[in-house]
Scaffold this motif. Structure first.
Motif, PDB file in Angstrom:
ATOM      1  N   GLU A   8       0.833  -1.210   0.000  1.00 57.35           N
ATOM      2  CA  GLU A   8       0.000   0.000   0.000  1.00 57.35           C
ATOM      3  C   GLU A   8       0.866   1.258   0.000  1.00 57.35           C
ATOM      4  O   GLU A   8       0.615   2.200  -0.756  1.00 57.35           O
ATOM      5  CB  GLU A   8      -0.902  -0.016   1.238  1.00 57.35           C
ATOM      6  CG  GLU A   8      -1.710   1.226   1.454  1.00 57.35           C
ATOM      7  CD  GLU A   8      -2.424   1.218   2.800  1.00 57.35           C
ATOM      8  OE1 GLU A   8      -2.685   2.312   3.308  1.00 57.35           O
ATOM      9  OE2 GLU A   8      -2.719   0.125   3.334  1.00 57.35           O
ATOM     10  N   ILE A   9       1.885   1.251   0.838  1.00 54.91           N
ATOM     11  CA  ILE A   9       2.792   2.396   0.946  1.00 54.91           C
ATOM     12  C   ILE A   9       3.536   2.609  -0.369  1.00 54.91           C
ATOM     13  O   ILE A   9       3.623   3.733  -0.878  1.00 54.91           O
ATOM     14  CB  ILE A   9       3.787   2.186   2.109  1.00 54.91           C
ATOM     15  CG1 ILE A   9       3.053   2.108   3.450  1.00 54.91           C
ATOM     16  CG2 ILE A   9       4.871   3.242   2.112  1.00 54.91           C
ATOM     17  CD1 ILE A   9       2.219   3.302   3.805  1.00 54.91           C
ATOM     18  N   ASP A  10       4.067   1.531  -0.937  1.00 56.05           N
ATOM     19  CA  ASP A  10       4.799   1.646  -2.200  1.00 56.05           C
ATOM     20  C   ASP A  10       3.901   2.165  -3.312  1.00 56.05           C
ATOM     21  O   ASP A  10       4.320   2.982  -4.132  1.00 56.05           O
ATOM     22  CB  ASP A  10       5.410   0.304  -2.597  1.00 56.05           C
ATOM     23  CG  ASP A  10       6.641  -0.050  -1.777  1.00 56.05           C
ATOM     24  OD1 ASP A  10       7.069   0.758  -0.923  1.00 56.05           O
ATOM     25  OD2 ASP A  10       7.184  -1.151  -1.997  1.00 56.05           O
ATOM     26  N   SER A  11       2.675   1.719  -3.330  1.00 58.36           N
ATOM     27  CA  SER A  11       1.725   2.185  -4.349  1.00 58.36           C
ATOM     28  C   SER A  11       1.499   3.685  -4.231  1.00 58.36           C
ATOM     29  O   SER A  11       1.451   4.402  -5.236  1.00 58.36           O
ATOM     30  CB  SER A  11       0.409   1.425  -4.207  1.00 58.36           C
ATOM     31  OG  SER A  11      -0.537   1.900  -5.107  1.00 58.36           O
ATOM     32  N   ALA A  12       1.367   4.181  -3.008  1.00 59.70           N
ATOM     33  CA  ALA A  12       1.160   5.615  -2.785  1.00 59.70           C
ATOM     34  C   ALA A  12       2.380   6.421  -3.242  1.00 59.70           C
ATOM     35  O   ALA A  12       2.241   7.509  -3.803  1.00 59.70           O
ATOM     36  CB  ALA A  12       0.872   5.882  -1.310  1.00 59.70           C
ATOM     37  N   ILE A  13       3.569   5.871  -3.038  1.00 56.66           N
ATOM     38  CA  ILE A  13       4.793   6.564  -3.444  1.00 56.66           C
ATOM     39  C   ILE A  13       4.928   6.555  -4.959  1.00 56.66           C
ATOM     40  O   ILE A  13       5.231   7.582  -5.576  1.00 56.66           O
ATOM     41  CB  ILE A  13       6.029   5.926  -2.780  1.00 56.66           C
ATOM     42  CG1 ILE A  13       5.974   6.111  -1.262  1.00 56.66           C
ATOM     43  CG2 ILE A  13       7.316   6.521  -3.350  1.00 56.66           C
ATOM     44  CD1 ILE A  13       6.979   5.269  -0.494  1.00 56.66           C
ATOM     45  N   VAL A  14       4.709   5.409  -5.570  1.00 55.21           N
ATOM     46  CA  VAL A  14       4.874   5.271  -7.019  1.00 55.21           C
ATOM     47  C   VAL A  14       3.975   6.239  -7.775  1.00 55.21           C
ATOM     48  O   VAL A  14       4.371   6.798  -8.799  1.00 55.21           O
ATOM     49  CB  VAL A  14       4.635   3.810  -7.465  1.00 55.21           C
ATOM     50  CG1 VAL A  14       4.493   3.693  -8.971  1.00 55.21           C
ATOM     51  CG2 VAL A  14       5.755   2.918  -6.956  1.00 55.21           C
ATOM     52  N   LYS A  15       2.785   6.499  -7.245  1.00 56.09           N
ATOM     53  CA  LYS A  15       1.875   7.460  -7.880  1.00 56.09           C
ATOM     54  C   LYS A  15       2.517   8.840  -8.006  1.00 56.09           C
ATOM     55  O   LYS A  15       2.159   9.617  -8.883  1.00 56.09           O
ATOM     56  CB  LYS A  15       0.605   7.626  -7.043  1.00 56.09           C
ATOM     57  CG  LYS A  15      -0.408   6.580  -7.194  1.00 56.09           C
ATOM     58  CD  LYS A  15      -1.621   7.044  -6.406  1.00 56.09           C
ATOM     59  CE  LYS A  15      -2.636   6.002  -6.169  1.00 56.09           C
ATOM     60  NZ  LYS A  15      -3.737   6.520  -5.363  1.00 56.09           N
ATOM     61  N   ARG A  16       3.433   9.145  -7.129  1.00 57.35           N
ATOM     62  CA  ARG A  16       4.028  10.482  -7.086  1.00 57.35           C
ATOM     63  C   ARG A  16       5.423  10.559  -7.697  1.00 57.35           C
ATOM     64  O   ARG A  16       6.057  11.601  -7.664  1.00 57.35           O
ATOM     65  CB  ARG A  16       4.060  10.983  -5.635  1.00 57.35           C
ATOM     66  CG  ARG A  16       2.668  11.286  -5.114  1.00 57.35           C
ATOM     67  CD  ARG A  16       2.004  12.263  -6.039  1.00 57.35           C
ATOM     68  NE  ARG A  16       0.671  12.636  -5.604  1.00 57.35           N
ATOM     69  CZ  ARG A  16       0.115  13.775  -5.952  1.00 57.35           C
ATOM     70  NH1 ARG A  16       0.729  14.624  -6.723  1.00 57.35           N
ATOM     71  NH2 ARG A  16      -1.103  14.052  -5.536  1.00 57.35           N
ATOM     72  N   LEU A  17       5.877   9.476  -8.290  1.00 53.21           N
ATOM     73  CA  LEU A  17       7.151   9.499  -8.998  1.00 53.21           C
ATOM     74  C   LEU A  17       6.929   9.986 -10.421  1.00 53.21           C
ATOM     75  O   LEU A  17       5.834   9.864 -10.964  1.00 53.21           O
ATOM     76  CB  LEU A  17       7.785   8.109  -9.020  1.00 53.21           C
ATOM     77  CG  LEU A  17       8.179   7.497  -7.675  1.00 53.21           C
ATOM     78  CD1 LEU A  17       8.777   6.119  -7.891  1.00 53.21           C
ATOM     79  CD2 LEU A  17       9.151   8.395  -6.932  1.00 53.21           C
ATOM     80  N   ALA A  18       7.973  10.494 -11.025  1.00 56.37           N
ATOM     81  CA  ALA A  18       7.885  10.947 -12.411  1.00 56.37           C
ATOM     82  C   ALA A  18       7.534   9.771 -13.320  1.00 56.37           C
ATOM     83  O   ALA A  18       7.846   8.612 -13.023  1.00 56.37           O
ATOM     84  CB  ALA A  18       9.214  11.559 -12.844  1.00 56.37           C
TER      85      ALA A  18
END
Length: 85
Positions: A8-18
């Motif tokens: 869940e955490i990784d998914s939230a971060i990946v959404k905000r990567l370029a």
């Protein structure tokens, strides 16, 4: 809590990567900082967003002198917008 909610955490971060960036492409220390910060933003509503972001930016500054603290700031700000709205 980070490990038990890592997907869940990784998914939230990946959404905000370029576009085109993968989490694995990030330095392992930056990844760890983002995961811990994103966990706090998602699961610790009692801690203000500004406090969470500031703490993790300061942590990044203790490891990096380059653009990484700014990157952590921007990524966590985006995660905060997603998980605290």
């Amino acid at each position: 809590g980070v490990v038990s909610t890592q997907r869940e955490i990784d998914s939230a971060i990946v959404k905000r990567l370029a576009t085109g960036w993968r989490l694995e492409r990030l330095d392992s220390t930056v990844r760890a900082i983002l995961r811990a910060g994103a966990f706090e933003l998602a699961r610790r509503d009692d801690v203000p967003v500004e406090v969470v972001i500031d703490e993790y930016v300061e942590l990044a500054k203790s490891f990096f002198e380059g653009p990484e603290p700014g990157f952590v700031n921007g990524a966590l700000d985006g995660v905060a917008q997603d998980v605290r709205s």
